[in-house]
Design a protein around this motif. Structure first.
Motif, PDB file in Angstrom:
ATOM      1  N   LYS A  55       2.005  -6.313  79.316  1.00  0.00           N
ATOM      2  CA  LYS A  55       2.744  -5.622  78.255  1.00  0.00           C
ATOM      3  C   LYS A  55       3.848  -6.474  77.640  1.00  0.00           C
ATOM      4  CE  LYS A  55       5.719  -3.201  81.603  1.00  0.00           C
ATOM      5  NZ  LYS A  55       4.961  -3.435  82.844  1.00  0.00           N
ATOM      6  N   SER A  56       4.397  -7.406  78.422  1.00  0.00           N
ATOM      7  CA  SER A  56       5.448  -8.273  77.878  1.00  0.00           C
ATOM      8  C   SER A  56       4.911  -9.174  76.771  1.00  0.00           C
ATOM      9  CB  SER A  56       6.061  -9.126  78.994  1.00  0.00           C
ATOM     10  OG  SER A  56       5.083  -9.974  79.572  1.00  0.00           O
ATOM     11  N   ARG A  57       3.598  -9.363  76.748  1.00  0.00           N
ATOM     12  CA  ARG A  57       2.948 -10.161  75.707  1.00  0.00           C
ATOM     13  C   ARG A  57       2.333  -9.275  74.624  1.00  0.00           C
ATOM     14  NH1 ARG A  57      -1.012 -14.138  78.895  1.00  0.00           N
ATOM     15  NH2 ARG A  57      -1.180 -15.025  76.784  1.00  0.00           N
ATOM     16  N   GLY A  58       2.623  -7.975  74.696  1.00  0.00           N
ATOM     17  CA  GLY A  58       2.095  -7.047  73.698  1.00  0.00           C
ATOM     18  C   GLY A  58       0.634  -6.717  73.895  1.00  0.00           C
ATOM     19  N   ARG A  59       0.159  -6.766  75.156  1.00  0.00           N
ATOM     20  CA  ARG A  59      -1.254  -6.515  75.427  1.00  0.00           C
ATOM     21  C   ARG A  59      -1.410  -5.502  76.552  1.00  0.00           C
ATOM     22  NH1 ARG A  59      -3.366 -12.810  75.805  1.00  0.00           N
ATOM     23  NH2 ARG A  59      -2.793 -13.424  73.663  1.00  0.00           N
ATOM     24  N   ILE A  60      -2.375  -4.603  76.385  1.00  0.00           N
ATOM     25  CA  ILE A  60      -2.771  -3.696  77.446  1.00  0.00           C
ATOM     26  C   ILE A  60      -4.295  -3.693  77.520  1.00  0.00           C
ATOM     27  CG2 ILE A  60      -0.739  -2.222  77.253  1.00  0.00           C
ATOM     28  CD1 ILE A  60      -2.466  -0.228  75.677  1.00  0.00           C
ATOM     29  N   LYS A  61      -4.813  -3.130  78.607  1.00  0.00           N
ATOM     30  CA  LYS A  61      -6.256  -2.996  78.768  1.00  0.00           C
ATOM     31  C   LYS A  61      -6.525  -1.598  79.305  1.00  0.00           C
ATOM     32  CE  LYS A  61     -10.152  -5.908  80.026  1.00  0.00           C
ATOM     33  NZ  LYS A  61     -10.546  -7.232  80.550  1.00  0.00           N
ATOM     34  N   THR A  62      -7.519  -0.930  78.754  1.00  0.00           N
ATOM     35  CA  THR A  62      -7.785   0.451  79.149  1.00  0.00           C
ATOM     36  C   THR A  62      -9.272   0.721  79.322  1.00  0.00           C
ATOM     37  OG1 THR A  62      -7.936   1.247  76.865  1.00  0.00           O
ATOM     38  CG2 THR A  62      -5.746   1.307  77.905  1.00  0.00           C
ATOM     39  N   SER A  96       0.624   3.712  74.320  1.00  0.00           N
ATOM     40  CA  SER A  96       1.890   3.195  73.779  1.00  0.00           C
ATOM     41  C   SER A  96       3.008   4.221  73.953  1.00  0.00           C
ATOM     42  CB  SER A  96       1.715   2.841  72.298  1.00  0.00           C
ATOM     43  OG  SER A  96       0.750   1.823  72.130  1.00  0.00           O
ATOM     44  N   THR A  97       2.691   5.496  73.735  1.00  0.00           N
ATOM     45  CA  THR A  97       3.675   6.559  73.938  1.00  0.00           C
ATOM     46  C   THR A  97       4.131   6.598  75.394  1.00  0.00           C
ATOM     47  OG1 THR A  97       2.731   7.878  72.140  1.00  0.00           O
ATOM     48  CG2 THR A  97       4.038   9.050  73.782  1.00  0.00           C
ATOM     49  N   GLU A 144      -1.648  -4.627  71.431  1.00  0.00           N
ATOM     50  CA  GLU A 144      -3.103  -4.770  71.335  1.00  0.00           C
ATOM     51  C   GLU A 144      -3.757  -4.171  72.569  1.00  0.00           C
ATOM     52  OE1 GLU A 144      -5.408  -8.579  69.996  1.00  0.00           O
ATOM     53  OE2 GLU A 144      -5.205  -8.674  72.178  1.00  0.00           O
ATOM     54  N   ASN A 145      -4.748  -3.318  72.336  1.00  0.00           N
ATOM     55  CA  ASN A 145      -5.500  -2.699  73.425  1.00  0.00           C
ATOM     56  C   ASN A 145      -6.893  -3.315  73.488  1.00  0.00           C
ATOM     57  OD1 ASN A 145      -6.292  -1.011  75.496  1.00  0.00           O
ATOM     58  ND2 ASN A 145      -6.830   0.677  74.140  1.00  0.00           N
TER      59      ASN A 145
END
Length: 318
Positions: free
Chosen positions: A221-228, A250-251, A266-267
């Motif tokens: 998340k510190s790099r603006g990335r998540i994975k779902t 994001s919420t 980015e997801n």
């Protein structure tokens, strides 16, 4: 072969999620889109089964019925549906419909590039960027999203964890991936599916009528990335990274102080498809996001119904 009924559809995928767009509506009169939406499961029962069920469709296929707008100043009206009935909103469906209508010439390109789409959830304004008569991107905004309930303890067999409920386009039950031993990669799909079944069982007694489960990896998340990975209640994995999934995740991160406003996030899905979004408004505990994605037409087909076909209503294997 005898042909009883035929429908021509356009298929579009948006980040891997498949949409079948239907424009051949049975002739009838409706006073409003809400009335059409309410009557749709009965009047369009045959169309739902014919176009979405196997052998012509599959369990993850989404439907979009395009009709003339009921209100002035609107470009097109859309009813979204799946195998069980109508769906209030499909952000990916907005992208798919605009892509299909603009690239086929059924909707005239506007100098402003802004289009108003009437849905049962309200009018959605989207911006479609065309180049050489191709839709390169569609930008739109989410509705309000908010955390409904935080850190609810649940347990089932060896699953002892907490879940947070977030209302976006659906009510999402969000689980943190941090404590799980597997990586969210396609080769670990058996373990991911097994976890999903346990999570669904654990939520069986929960009073919230959730519509989706999200397994969220926010280690980057510190790099603006998540994975779902997103599961439906039938344990089917949603193919797209998901506009709603991105907004809900994001919420969740914003409410926990794990994400800062003003930056894009980015997801990524387990098969590496990506969607990006950005916070555009915050009002107390409500959040709103902007998205941008591209749709790709995968086919234009005419489907027919032979009255002697023993599988006229189709079937689903999940």
């Amino acid at each position: 072969m005898k042909i009883k009924t035929s429908y021509t559809t356009t298929d579009v995928h948006v980040a891997g999620e498949a949409y079948r767009i239907m424009k051949d509506a049975p002739f009838d009169y409706y006073q409003s889109l809400q009335e059409l939406n309410e009557q749709f499961p009965n009047i369009y029962e045959q169309e739902m089964k014919l176009l979405l069920n196997e052998p012509r469709g599959f369990a993850g296929l989404n439907g979009c019925l395009v009709v003339p707008p009921f209100k002035s100043g609107i470009d097109v009206a859309v009813v979204f549906f799946d195998h069980t009935g109508t769906v209030p909103m499909q952000y990916g469906g907005i992208v798919a419909v605009l892509t299909a209508l603009l690239e086929s010439g059924q909707l005239k390109a506007k100098p402003s590039a802004e289009y108003n789409i009437e849905t049962v959830s309200g009018v959605v304004t989207a911006r479609a960027i065309l180049k050489d008569e191709e839709v390169k991107a569609v930008a739109l905004k989410s509705g309000l999203c908010k955390v409904v309930k935080k850190q609810v303890p649940i347990s089932y067999l060896d699953l002892q964890t907490e879940v947070t409920f977030v209302q976006a386009d659906h009510l999402y039950a969000i689980f943190d991936k941090a404590e799980l031993p597997f990586d969210m990669e396609i080769e670990n799909l058996p373990e991911i599916n097994q976890w999903g079944k346990k999570a669904l069982e654990a939520l069986g007694e929960e009073s919230h009528a959730f519509s989706r489960i999200i397994l969220l990896d926010h280690s980057q998340k510190s790099r603006g990335r998540i994975k779902t990975v997103t599961f439906r209640p039938d344990c089917y994995i949603v193919r797209s990274p998901g506009f709603g999934t991105l907004a809900a995740s994001s919420t969740y991160l914003l409410e926990n102080g794990d994400m800062f406003s003003g930056r894009q996030i980015e997801n990524e899905s387990i098969y590496n498809a990506k969607l990006s979004g950005e916070l555009i408004a915050k009002n107390e505990c409500d959040y709103s996001f902007s998205f941008s994605a591209r749709g790709f037409i995968t086919g234009i087909q005419t489907y027919v119904l032979d009255p002697t076909d023993p599988l006229s209503e189709g079937f689903l294997l999940q």
